[in-house]
Each structure stands twice: as structure tokens, then as C-alpha cells.
Design a protein around this motif. Structure first.
Motif, PDB file in Angstrom:
ATOM      1  N   LEU A   1     -35.858  14.021   1.251  1.00  0.00           N
ATOM      2  CA  LEU A   1     -35.034  13.988   0.039  1.00  0.00           C
ATOM      3  C   LEU A   1     -33.567  14.241   0.351  1.00  0.00           C
ATOM      4  N   LEU A   2     -33.308  15.154   1.260  1.00  0.00           N
ATOM      5  CA  LEU A   2     -31.931  15.455   1.621  1.00  0.00           C
ATOM      6  C   LEU A   2     -31.285  14.283   2.347  1.00  0.00           C
ATOM      7  N   ALA A   3     -32.005  13.648   3.265  1.00  0.00           N
ATOM      8  CA  ALA A   3     -31.476  12.481   3.979  1.00  0.00           C
ATOM      9  C   ALA A   3     -31.189  11.340   3.000  1.00  0.00           C
ATOM     10  N   PHE A   4     -32.095  11.131   2.060  1.00  0.00           N
ATOM     11  CA  PHE A   4     -31.889  10.085   1.062  1.00  0.00           C
ATOM     12  C   PHE A   4     -30.649  10.386   0.221  1.00  0.00           C
TER      13      PHE A   4
ATOM     14  N   ARG B   1     -27.266   8.172   0.115  1.00  0.00           N
ATOM     15  CA  ARG B   1     -26.781   7.592  -1.147  1.00  0.00           C
ATOM     16  C   ARG B   1     -25.393   8.110  -1.510  1.00  0.00           C
ATOM     17  N   ALA B   2     -25.042   9.292  -1.001  1.00  0.00           N
ATOM     18  CA  ALA B   2     -23.718   9.857  -1.255  1.00  0.00           C
ATOM     19  C   ALA B   2     -22.657   9.245  -0.334  1.00  0.00           C
ATOM     20  N   GLY B   3     -23.090   8.368   0.578  1.00  0.00           N
ATOM     21  CA  GLY B   3     -22.136   7.660   1.419  1.00  0.00           C
ATOM     22  C   GLY B   3     -22.047   8.116   2.860  1.00  0.00           C
ATOM     23  N   TYR B   4     -22.852   9.081   3.253  1.00  0.00           N
ATOM     24  CA  TYR B   4     -22.831   9.513   4.647  1.00  0.00           C
ATOM     25  C   TYR B   4     -23.522   8.467   5.520  1.00  0.00           C
ATOM     26  N   PRO B   5     -22.989   8.198   6.722  1.00  0.00           N
ATOM     27  CA  PRO B   5     -23.634   7.245   7.625  1.00  0.00           C
ATOM     28  C   PRO B   5     -25.051   7.699   7.986  1.00  0.00           C
ATOM     29  N   GLY B   6     -25.886   6.748   8.387  1.00  0.00           N
ATOM     30  CA  GLY B   6     -27.297   7.007   8.643  1.00  0.00           C
ATOM     31  C   GLY B   6     -27.584   8.194   9.530  1.00  0.00           C
ATOM     32  N   ARG B   7     -26.995   8.232  10.722  1.00  0.00           N
ATOM     33  CA  ARG B   7     -27.269   9.329  11.652  1.00  0.00           C
ATOM     34  C   ARG B   7     -26.778  10.671  11.099  1.00  0.00           C
ATOM     35  N   VAL B   8     -25.644  10.662  10.452  1.00  0.00           N
ATOM     36  CA  VAL B   8     -25.113  11.896   9.865  1.00  0.00           C
ATOM     37  C   VAL B   8     -26.054  12.391   8.771  1.00  0.00           C
ATOM     38  N   ALA B   9     -26.534  11.474   7.945  1.00  0.00           N
ATOM     39  CA  ALA B   9     -27.461  11.849   6.874  1.00  0.00           C
ATOM     40  C   ALA B   9     -28.762  12.399   7.450  1.00  0.00           C
ATOM     41  N   LEU B  10     -29.305  11.740   8.468  1.00  0.00           N
ATOM     42  CA  LEU B  10     -30.575  12.175   9.048  1.00  0.00           C
ATOM     43  C   LEU B  10     -30.439  13.532   9.727  1.00  0.00           C
ATOM     44  N   TRP B  11     -29.434  13.686  10.571  1.00  0.00           N
ATOM     45  CA  TRP B  11     -29.272  14.954  11.280  1.00  0.00           C
ATOM     46  C   TRP B  11     -28.799  16.064  10.347  1.00  0.00           C
ATOM     47  N   GLY B  12     -28.011  15.719   9.362  1.00  0.00           N
ATOM     48  CA  GLY B  12     -27.628  16.710   8.362  1.00  0.00           C
ATOM     49  C   GLY B  12     -28.841  17.226   7.607  1.00  0.00           C
ATOM     50  N   ALA B  13     -29.786  16.316   7.341  1.00  0.00           N
ATOM     51  CA  ALA B  13     -31.015  16.704   6.652  1.00  0.00           C
ATOM     52  C   ALA B  13     -31.863  17.622   7.518  1.00  0.00           C
ATOM     53  N   VAL B  14     -31.965  17.314   8.804  1.00  0.00           N
ATOM     54  CA  VAL B  14     -32.753  18.162   9.704  1.00  0.00           C
ATOM     55  C   VAL B  14     -32.115  19.543   9.831  1.00  0.00           C
ATOM     56  N   ILE B  15     -30.811  19.562  10.078  1.00  0.00           N
ATOM     57  CA  ILE B  15     -30.125  20.840  10.262  1.00  0.00           C
ATOM     58  C   ILE B  15     -30.141  21.651   8.965  1.00  0.00           C
TER      59      ILE B  15
END
Length: 115
Positions: A48-51, A55-69
Motif C-alpha cells: 500500500l505504501l509503495a502504491f 501515485r504521488a509521483g515518486y519514481p518506481g525504485r524510490v517508491a519501492l525502497w521507501g515502502a520497505v524502509i
């Protein structure tokens, strides 16, 4: 608004993590139902956080790693809160590992589905 589902899920995790609980024996296996539930909860949290970040405009890798962290940080923080403020709750390192495995699993699946 994009992060609302992730925030709602995080609120549920916080509620369940800080609510009254039956004192369970400490478990060291990651295949126990409790650890599987931790992994599943943080899999959903990271998804949910990665999604939301995507959707908020973060690039794919940033969204994925931001979600994990972000998800891992939530899990670690909640373990510390349980240890410090709830007498019948424990700080369990295997819970943290299960949380991180769930969050990483979400990222791996998301990365696979994107490709």
C-alpha cells in the motif's frame, strides 16, 4: 490522499500491536503463525505504501525502497514501544525479521510484476 490506504493499514497495525494481548511464549521460528501474520501484515503495508508513493509521483525504485524502509521502521518502532510501554508485550527480534521479510517480499513481487 494517495497514502490514505497505507496510513489506514498502519493505524490498524498500530492498534493491534499496542492493544492488550495474551502473553505468548517467545518463539524463534519464522514459520510460526504469529511470524507469518507479521510478514503478511507488513507485506500489505509495504504494498500500500509503495502504491501510494508511486501515485504521488515518486519514481518506481524510490517508491519501492521507501515502502520497505518505512514499513521496516514502523515494525521496529512498534517493537520498541511494546517493550517500553506494555508489560505483557515483548520486544522480539524474530518479529522484526518477519516484518522485514514481508516488506521485502512485497517489493520483490511488485518489481517482478512491473517488469
Amino acid at each position: 490522499m494517495m497514502l490514505l490506504p497505507a496510513l489506514a493499514w498502519a493505524a490498524l497495525i498500530i492498534y493491534l500491536s499496542t492493544g492488550s494481548a495474551v502473553a505468548l511464549p517467545r518463539v524463534t521460528s519464522l514459520l510460526e503463525p504469529d511470524k507469518i501474520a507479521h510478514a503478511a501484515a507488513y507485506f500489505v503495508q509495504a504494498s500500500l505504501l509503495a502504491f501510494g508513493l508511486s501515485r504521488a509521483g515518486y519514481p518506481g525504485r524510490v517508491a519501492l525502497w521507501g515502502a520497505v524502509i518505512g514499513s521496516a521502521a514502523l515494525g521496529i518502532l512498534l517493537e520498541a514501544v511494546q517493550w517500553g510501554f506494555y508489560p505483557n508485550r515483548f520486544f522480539e527480534f524474530p518479529d522484526i525479521i518477519a516484518n522485514i521479510i514481508g516488506a521485502l517480499g512485497s517489493t520483490l513481487l511488485s518489481n517482478y510484476l512491473i517488469k
